[in-house]
Design a protein around this motif. Structure first.
Motif, PDB file in Angstrom:
ATOM      1  N   ARG A   6       0.881  -1.224   0.024  1.00  0.00           N
ATOM      2  CA  ARG A   6       0.097   0.166   0.160  1.00  0.00           C
ATOM      3  C   ARG A   6       0.528   1.178  -0.063  1.00  0.00           C
ATOM      4  O   ARG A   6       1.162   2.067  -0.978  1.00  0.00           O
ATOM      5  CB  ARG A   6      -0.610  -0.026   0.714  1.00  0.00           C
ATOM      6  CG  ARG A   6      -2.225   0.908   1.271  1.00  0.00           C
ATOM      7  CD  ARG A   6      -2.829   1.067   2.139  1.00  0.00           C
ATOM      8  NE  ARG A   6      -3.644   0.382   3.125  1.00  0.00           N
ATOM      9  CZ  ARG A   6      -4.650   0.474   3.962  1.00  0.00           C
ATOM     10  NH1 ARG A   6      -4.915   1.295   4.363  1.00  0.00           N
ATOM     11  NH2 ARG A   6      -5.423  -0.505   4.305  1.00  0.00           N
ATOM     12  N   ASN A  59       0.749   1.556  14.483  1.00  0.00           N
ATOM     13  CA  ASN A  59      -0.488   0.888  13.486  1.00  0.00           C
ATOM     14  C   ASN A  59      -0.196   0.901  12.387  1.00  0.00           C
ATOM     15  O   ASN A  59      -0.487  -0.586  12.089  1.00  0.00           O
ATOM     16  CB  ASN A  59      -1.885   0.840  14.137  1.00  0.00           C
ATOM     17  CG  ASN A  59      -2.343   2.287  13.925  1.00  0.00           C
ATOM     18  OD1 ASN A  59      -1.864   3.409  13.560  1.00  0.00           O
ATOM     19  ND2 ASN A  59      -3.129   2.006  13.527  1.00  0.00           N
ATOM     20  N   CYS A 117      -7.634   2.661  13.679  1.00  0.00           N
ATOM     21  CA  CYS A 117      -8.744   3.169  14.012  1.00  0.00           C
ATOM     22  C   CYS A 117     -10.442   3.149  13.362  1.00  0.00           C
ATOM     23  O   CYS A 117     -11.394   3.288  13.872  1.00  0.00           O
ATOM     24  CB  CYS A 117      -8.275   4.405  14.167  1.00  0.00           C
ATOM     25  SG  CYS A 117      -7.694   5.035  12.220  1.00  0.00           S
ATOM     26  N   THR A 118      -9.875   2.479  12.446  1.00  0.00           N
ATOM     27  CA  THR A 118     -11.300   2.190  11.632  1.00  0.00           C
ATOM     28  C   THR A 118     -11.817   0.382  11.807  1.00  0.00           C
ATOM     29  O   THR A 118     -13.332   0.194  10.994  1.00  0.00           O
ATOM     30  CB  THR A 118     -10.583   1.604   9.784  1.00  0.00           C
ATOM     31  OG1 THR A 118      -9.443   1.258   9.735  1.00  0.00           O
ATOM     32  CG2 THR A 118     -10.566   3.020   9.182  1.00  0.00           C
ATOM     33  N   GLY A 131     -10.169  -1.380   6.683  1.00  0.00           N
ATOM     34  CA  GLY A 131      -9.322  -1.553   4.865  1.00  0.00           C
ATOM     35  C   GLY A 131      -9.689  -0.905   3.860  1.00  0.00           C
ATOM     36  O   GLY A 131     -10.416  -1.030   3.447  1.00  0.00           O
TER      37      GLY A 131
HETATM   38  C1  UN1 Z   1      -7.602   1.088   7.149  1.00  0.00           C
HETATM   39  O1  UN1 Z   1      -8.552   0.204   7.500  1.00  0.00           O
HETATM   40  O2  UN1 Z   1      -7.145   0.625   5.935  1.00  0.00           O
HETATM   41  O3  UN1 Z   1      -4.825   4.652  12.512  1.00  0.00           O
HETATM   42  C2  UN1 Z   1      -6.441   2.179   7.467  1.00  0.00           C
HETATM   43  C3  UN1 Z   1      -5.676   3.795  11.380  1.00  0.00           C
HETATM   44  C4  UN1 Z   1      -5.550   4.624  10.303  1.00  0.00           C
HETATM   45  C5  UN1 Z   1      -5.724   3.890   9.165  1.00  0.00           C
HETATM   46  C6  UN1 Z   1      -6.689   2.779   8.914  1.00  0.00           C
HETATM   47  N1  UN1 Z   1      -5.974   5.373   9.907  1.00  0.00           N
HETATM   48  O4  UN1 Z   1      -5.979   3.194  11.632  1.00  0.00           O
END
Ligand code: UN1
Length: 478
Positions: free
Chosen positions: A103, A149, A281-282, A439
């Protein structure tokens, strides 16, 4: 023991004060040591950036394109090796780690193209013989503060647009993941990025981060991390009138409707809640499930969750790696206790003692919960999710939106009507239908609403909003 340094003005800078980078799957293993700087290191880095800024801002977009494309290609070509480093220092599984390097590679290549695509607007004036041009210019020097993370993807998605649009960078990466930041610094330095254009400074957030945010020559700060630190940065940057972009927490809802495809719903929740050890965070942390499908869904998700193999990230059979460190694990275990105190039924969640000394935890599901419990209000950032039972779509939407956060929001349904209604009313920056809340793609805007984010979106062509400033020029030719 390998020792690594900060990068200032194209030179590796030794500040002594070496700190260990520890493998969370095996705390006996020190990956390398990193020299930590202090406020004077930030001064040096910003001074170098300031010297480099006019040249980089005036550089041909072809030059910027070529540097970013070369870094993107190098990341892609070495994804396996860098993925191993990432998995060893952060703890996500090797396939997840290699995917993250991929990515980062795509992000650099995308912004290589964006450097060429940056355009402006031409407007006729309301007055005769005057043309108006709206153009974008670099902000100048940007400070980037990144979390552990996504230790290579997030530095990539802040650094690449900053450089593409002609800014100079000072990066302060998370203490827990210095090796990934080192990869990016080395690749930029070896692939034609001029001295001072990109600088990396290791050190404590309270020292180096603080100095960066307060430095008068830094025009913008992009930060991903905790709400607590984000709020503090907002106060400082507000006072100093700096541009600010914050990506903070989430308490992302995933609605499962009675008409959902069961396999799709279980798959999306399993991935969204537990993959990457829930350290996203997602992550889907509130599973809002309609009463008709509730029992069957809980049974299937529980079976799938308890079958997940927790272990060493480098072991091909492992699906869930360790928690990142002792502090995070202690916090996660406190939330397991809290869930019990709040009268949730807790499945899993215990600390696991495996072959190596590491921060392993079984994934956990909290059943029979209500949205007012603390476990459903506060971001846990571990491999845990709550199930909240609801009667209908209306109630699901109310519960989903009843949170201080607003990053990502999902629904599993086979009804176009329900999906449309949810899409329209979800208070979140990102919306997922029949997909995990986590994701995301690398070429479209990323960010949230409410307490999750502040400032312009990251990623995609929208990134120009933060990394440039607009100039409106009036030209009289009469
Ligand atoms: C994702 O879910 O693909 O810190 C990326 C995090 C986010 C990125 C998530 N800024 O989890």
């Amino acid at each position: 023991m390998k020792q690594y340094l900060s990068l200032i003005d194209g030179q590796w800078a030794d500040f002594g004060n070496f700190q260990p980078d520890i493998n969370p799957a095996n705390t006996d293993e020190v990956i390398a040591e990193f020299s930590y700087g202090d406020a004077s290191a930030v001064d040096q880095a910003v001074a170098a950036a300031k010297r480099a800024a006019p040249g980089w801002a005036a550089a041909s977009p072809q030059v910027r394109h070529d540097v970013l494309a070369a870094v993107g290609n190098a990341l892609g070509a070495n994804a396996e090796e860098y993925g191993r480093t990432l998995a060893r220092e952060e703890g996500k599984t090797l396939p997840e780690a290699i995917g993250e390097v991929g990515r980062a590679s795509q992000v650099f290549k995308f912004f290589a193209g964006e450097a060429l695509r940056l355009g402006g607007q031409l407007h006729p004036s309301v007055r005769p013989d005057i043309d108006i041009e709206v153009t974008r210019e670099p902000v100048g020097i940007v400070g980037l503060i990144t979390p552990w993370n996504f230790p290579i993807a997030i530095p990539a998605w802040k650094t690449a647009p900053a450089l593409a649009f002609g800014n100079c960078v000072v990066l302060k990466p998370a203490d827990l993941t210095p090796a990934c930041a080192q990869i990016i610094a080395r690749l930029l330095n070896e692939n034609g990025c001029p001295p001072g254009v990109f600088n990396l400074v290791y050190g404590r957030g309270s020292v180096v981060g603080e100095a960066l945010v307060n430095h008068p020559d830094v025009g913008a700060i992009s930060f991903t991390g905790s709400v607590e630190v984000g709020n503090r940065l907002a106060e400082i940057c507000g006072r100093l009138r700096k541009k600010l972009q914050l990506e903070m927490g989430g308490k992302n809802p995933m609605v499962v409707m009675d008409d959902a495809d069961m396999d799709v719903a279980v798959g999306a929740c399993l991935n969204g809640a537990f993959f990457s050890t829930g350290q996203r965070c997602t992550a889907s942390s509130r599973l809002i499930v309609q009463s008709g499908i509730h029992d069957a869904f809980v049974e299937k998700l529980t079976a799938a969750m308890t079958a997940l193999k927790v272990g060493d990230p480098l072991d091909a059979a492992t699906q869930i790696g360790p928690v990142v460190d002792e502090k995070q694990l202690t916090s996660n275990l406190k939330y397991i206790d809290l869930a019990k105190q709040e009268a949730a039924e807790v499945i899993g969640g215990e600390r696991l003692n495996l072959a190596t000394p590491g921060f392993f935890q079984a994934p956990a599901l909290f059943l029979g919960t209500t949205n007012d419990m603390r476990i459903n209000r506060e971001e846990i950032f571990g491999p845990t999710a709550s199930v909240i039972k609801v009667g209908d779509l209306e109630q699901a939407i109310t519960v989903a939106n009843d949170t201080e956060f607003g990053l990502s929001s999902g629904i599993c349904t086979t009804s176009l009507k329900s999906a449309r209604e949810y899409r329209r009313r979800a208070q979140a920056g990102m919306l997922m239908v029949n997909l995990p809340t986590a994701g995301v793609d690398y070429h479209v805007p990323f960010g949230g609403r409410k307490g999750s984010s502040f400032g312009p979106r990251e990623q995609g062509s929208f990134a120009a909003e933060f990394y440039t400033i607009v100039k409106t020029s009036y030209v009289f030719s009469g």
